[in-house]
Design a protein around this motif. Structure first.
Motif, PDB file in Angstrom:
ATOM      1  N   GLY A 167     -33.744  18.714 -50.888  1.00  0.00           N
ATOM      2  CA  GLY A 167     -35.188  18.841 -51.002  1.00  0.00           C
ATOM      3  C   GLY A 167     -35.918  17.522 -50.890  1.00  0.00           C
ATOM      4  N   ASP A 168     -35.246  16.406 -51.150  1.00  0.00           N
ATOM      5  CA  ASP A 168     -35.890  15.106 -50.983  1.00  0.00           C
ATOM      6  C   ASP A 168     -36.258  14.917 -49.518  1.00  0.00           C
ATOM      7  N   ARG A 169     -37.337  14.197 -49.283  1.00  0.00           N
ATOM      8  CA  ARG A 169     -37.869  14.034 -47.943  1.00  0.00           C
ATOM      9  C   ARG A 169     -37.495  12.649 -47.400  1.00  0.00           C
ATOM     10  N   PRO A 208     -36.879  17.315 -44.928  1.00  0.00           N
ATOM     11  CA  PRO A 208     -36.229  17.527 -46.222  1.00  0.00           C
ATOM     12  C   PRO A 208     -34.720  17.628 -46.072  1.00  0.00           C
ATOM     13  N   LEU A 209     -34.018  17.152 -47.065  1.00  0.00           N
ATOM     14  CA  LEU A 209     -32.564  17.295 -47.094  1.00  0.00           C
ATOM     15  C   LEU A 209     -32.187  18.730 -47.438  1.00  0.00           C
ATOM     16  N   ARG A 210     -31.231  19.250 -46.707  1.00  0.00           N
ATOM     17  CA  ARG A 210     -30.722  20.577 -47.024  1.00  0.00           C
ATOM     18  C   ARG A 210     -29.697  20.521 -48.140  1.00  0.00           C
ATOM     19  N   SER A 211     -28.843  19.518 -48.091  1.00  0.00           N
ATOM     20  CA  SER A 211     -27.837  19.361 -49.145  1.00  0.00           C
ATOM     21  C   SER A 211     -27.329  17.929 -49.146  1.00  0.00           C
ATOM     22  N   THR A 219     -22.745  12.223 -48.286  1.00  0.00           N
ATOM     23  CA  THR A 219     -23.079  12.812 -46.989  1.00  0.00           C
ATOM     24  C   THR A 219     -24.401  13.549 -47.105  1.00  0.00           C
ATOM     25  N   LEU A 220     -25.266  13.308 -46.133  1.00  0.00           N
ATOM     26  CA  LEU A 220     -26.580  13.952 -46.088  1.00  0.00           C
ATOM     27  C   LEU A 220     -26.599  14.988 -44.977  1.00  0.00           C
ATOM     28  N   GLN A 221     -27.094  16.171 -45.305  1.00  0.00           N
ATOM     29  CA  GLN A 221     -27.218  17.218 -44.290  1.00  0.00           C
ATOM     30  C   GLN A 221     -28.651  17.742 -44.239  1.00  0.00           C
ATOM     31  N   PHE A 222     -29.142  17.876 -43.011  1.00  0.00           N
ATOM     32  CA  PHE A 222     -30.451  18.450 -42.746  1.00  0.00           C
ATOM     33  C   PHE A 222     -30.243  19.787 -42.035  1.00  0.00           C
ATOM     34  N   ASP A 223     -31.329  20.475 -41.726  1.00  0.00           N
ATOM     35  CA  ASP A 223     -31.213  21.729 -40.981  1.00  0.00           C
ATOM     36  C   ASP A 223     -30.697  21.484 -39.562  1.00  0.00           C
ATOM     37  N   GLU A 224     -31.008  20.330 -39.017  1.00  0.00           N
ATOM     38  CA  GLU A 224     -30.519  19.926 -37.703  1.00  0.00           C
ATOM     39  C   GLU A 224     -29.961  18.517 -37.830  1.00  0.00           C
ATOM     40  N   GLU A 225     -29.241  18.077 -36.801  1.00  0.00           N
ATOM     41  CA  GLU A 225     -28.739  16.710 -36.846  1.00  0.00           C
ATOM     42  C   GLU A 225     -29.916  15.743 -36.829  1.00  0.00           C
ATOM     43  N   GLU A 226     -29.776  14.660 -37.545  1.00  0.00           N
ATOM     44  CA  GLU A 226     -30.837  13.669 -37.636  1.00  0.00           C
ATOM     45  C   GLU A 226     -30.225  12.275 -37.644  1.00  0.00           C
ATOM     46  N   CYS A 269     -26.617  11.562 -38.978  1.00  0.00           N
ATOM     47  CA  CYS A 269     -26.215  12.625 -39.910  1.00  0.00           C
ATOM     48  C   CYS A 269     -26.006  13.881 -39.078  1.00  0.00           C
ATOM     49  N   PRO A 270     -24.765  14.304 -38.851  1.00  0.00           N
ATOM     50  CA  PRO A 270     -24.498  15.420 -37.942  1.00  0.00           C
ATOM     51  C   PRO A 270     -25.065  16.726 -38.452  1.00  0.00           C
ATOM     52  N   ASN A 271     -25.308  17.634 -37.508  1.00  0.00           N
ATOM     53  CA  ASN A 271     -25.852  18.941 -37.858  1.00  0.00           C
ATOM     54  C   ASN A 271     -24.723  19.921 -38.132  1.00  0.00           C
ATOM     55  N   PRO A 272     -25.023  21.082 -38.740  1.00  0.00           N
ATOM     56  CA  PRO A 272     -23.980  22.087 -38.976  1.00  0.00           C
ATOM     57  C   PRO A 272     -23.309  22.493 -37.675  1.00  0.00           C
ATOM     58  N   ARG A 273     -21.993  22.596 -37.727  1.00  0.00           N
ATOM     59  CA  ARG A 273     -21.233  22.994 -36.545  1.00  0.00           C
ATOM     60  C   ARG A 273     -20.547  24.324 -36.786  1.00  0.00           C
ATOM     61  N   PRO A 274     -20.441  25.159 -35.746  1.00  0.00           N
ATOM     62  CA  PRO A 274     -19.766  26.446 -35.915  1.00  0.00           C
ATOM     63  C   PRO A 274     -18.333  26.262 -36.385  1.00  0.00           C
TER      64      PRO A 274
END
Length: 231
Positions: free
Chosen positions: A71-73, A83-86, A169-176, A188-193
């Motif tokens: 949630g931090d920006r 915002p950070l997802r996790s 490790t920082l995760q966003f909704d997309e890679e950033e 910061c990589p994005n979620p991968r299948p």
């Protein structure tokens, strides 16, 4: 203004700890954990994490990466404030006198990558480099390279690992790409299948990625070109 605060860890996912010294079984096969990002094992995410003490640019100033929570920006390179997802936290224990040099962190001297203060990176952490040399070699001035490939560039060198390291490790909704210790750009990589069923799907994943990470040989070629330009 730099705000320093320590939040509760309740919304952060702890990763399993592992030891570099136990290289025959670095990631136990019987360990069952659900990755914070689908398709990425905790081991993969640790390798792309940041060491505690790294300062990350946020909407309220520079924050130690270990103090961030979901949630931090955070200020990103391409997409403004996101915002950070996790946030994932892991402890890495090493036997410094036994750890192979290939896994040693890299010390980035002040200003070497735009960092205002010295910065320590894990070898598999990827940084975004902008250079005329990259555009000449690969047709794009912005390229991702592993920190390990930067060894020897502008005084970047390996340092013996600490006995205990905290990795975030920082995760966003997309890679950033985020700013660290100044204008050093950390990916910061994005979620991968979790799985791909065909070569076409695998190729498609790469095409959909906003950033291109150079393979090792090409990374070393770029760094040699950068060294030549800096000489």
């Amino acid at each position: 203004m730099l705000n320093n605060w320590v939040g509760e860890a309740g919304n952060r996912k702890p990763f399993a700890s592992f030891s570099i010294s136990d290289r025959s079984d670095v990631w136990p096969s019987d360990l069952e954990l659900t990755p914070a990002v689908p398709g990425m094992s905790d081991f993969d995410m640790i390798g792309e994490g940041m060491l505690a003490g790294t300062l990350v640019a946020t909407d309220i100033g520079w924050q130690p990466v270990e103090d961030l929570q979901s949630g931090d920006r955070v200020v990103t390179f391409d997409n403004g404030i996101r915002p950070l997802r996790s946030v994932g936290i892991s402890k890495l224990w090493t036997a410094a006198n036994q750890a192979p040099r290939a896994v040693w962190p890299l010390l980035v001297p002040e200003r070497a990558l735009g960092n205002r203060t010295a910065l320590t990176l894990l070898p598999e952490q990827t940084v975004l480099i902008e250079s005329d040399e990259a555009e000449a070699l690969f047709g794009d001035p912005f390229t991702l390279v592993s920190a390990a490939s930067l060894e020897g560039y502008k005084g970047i060198t390996r340092v013996s690992p600490s006995r205990e390291m905290t990795i975030v490790t920082l995760q966003f909704d997309e890679e950033e790409v985020v700013y660290a210790n100044g204008t050093t750009l950390i990916h910061c990589p994005n979620p991968r299948p979790a799985k791909v069923s065909s070569a076409d799907e695998l190729i498609g994943m790469g095409r959909n990625s906003l950033y291109f990470r150079l393979p090792r040989a090409q990374s070393e070629m770029l760094v040699e070109a950068l060294k030549g330009a800096a000489a």
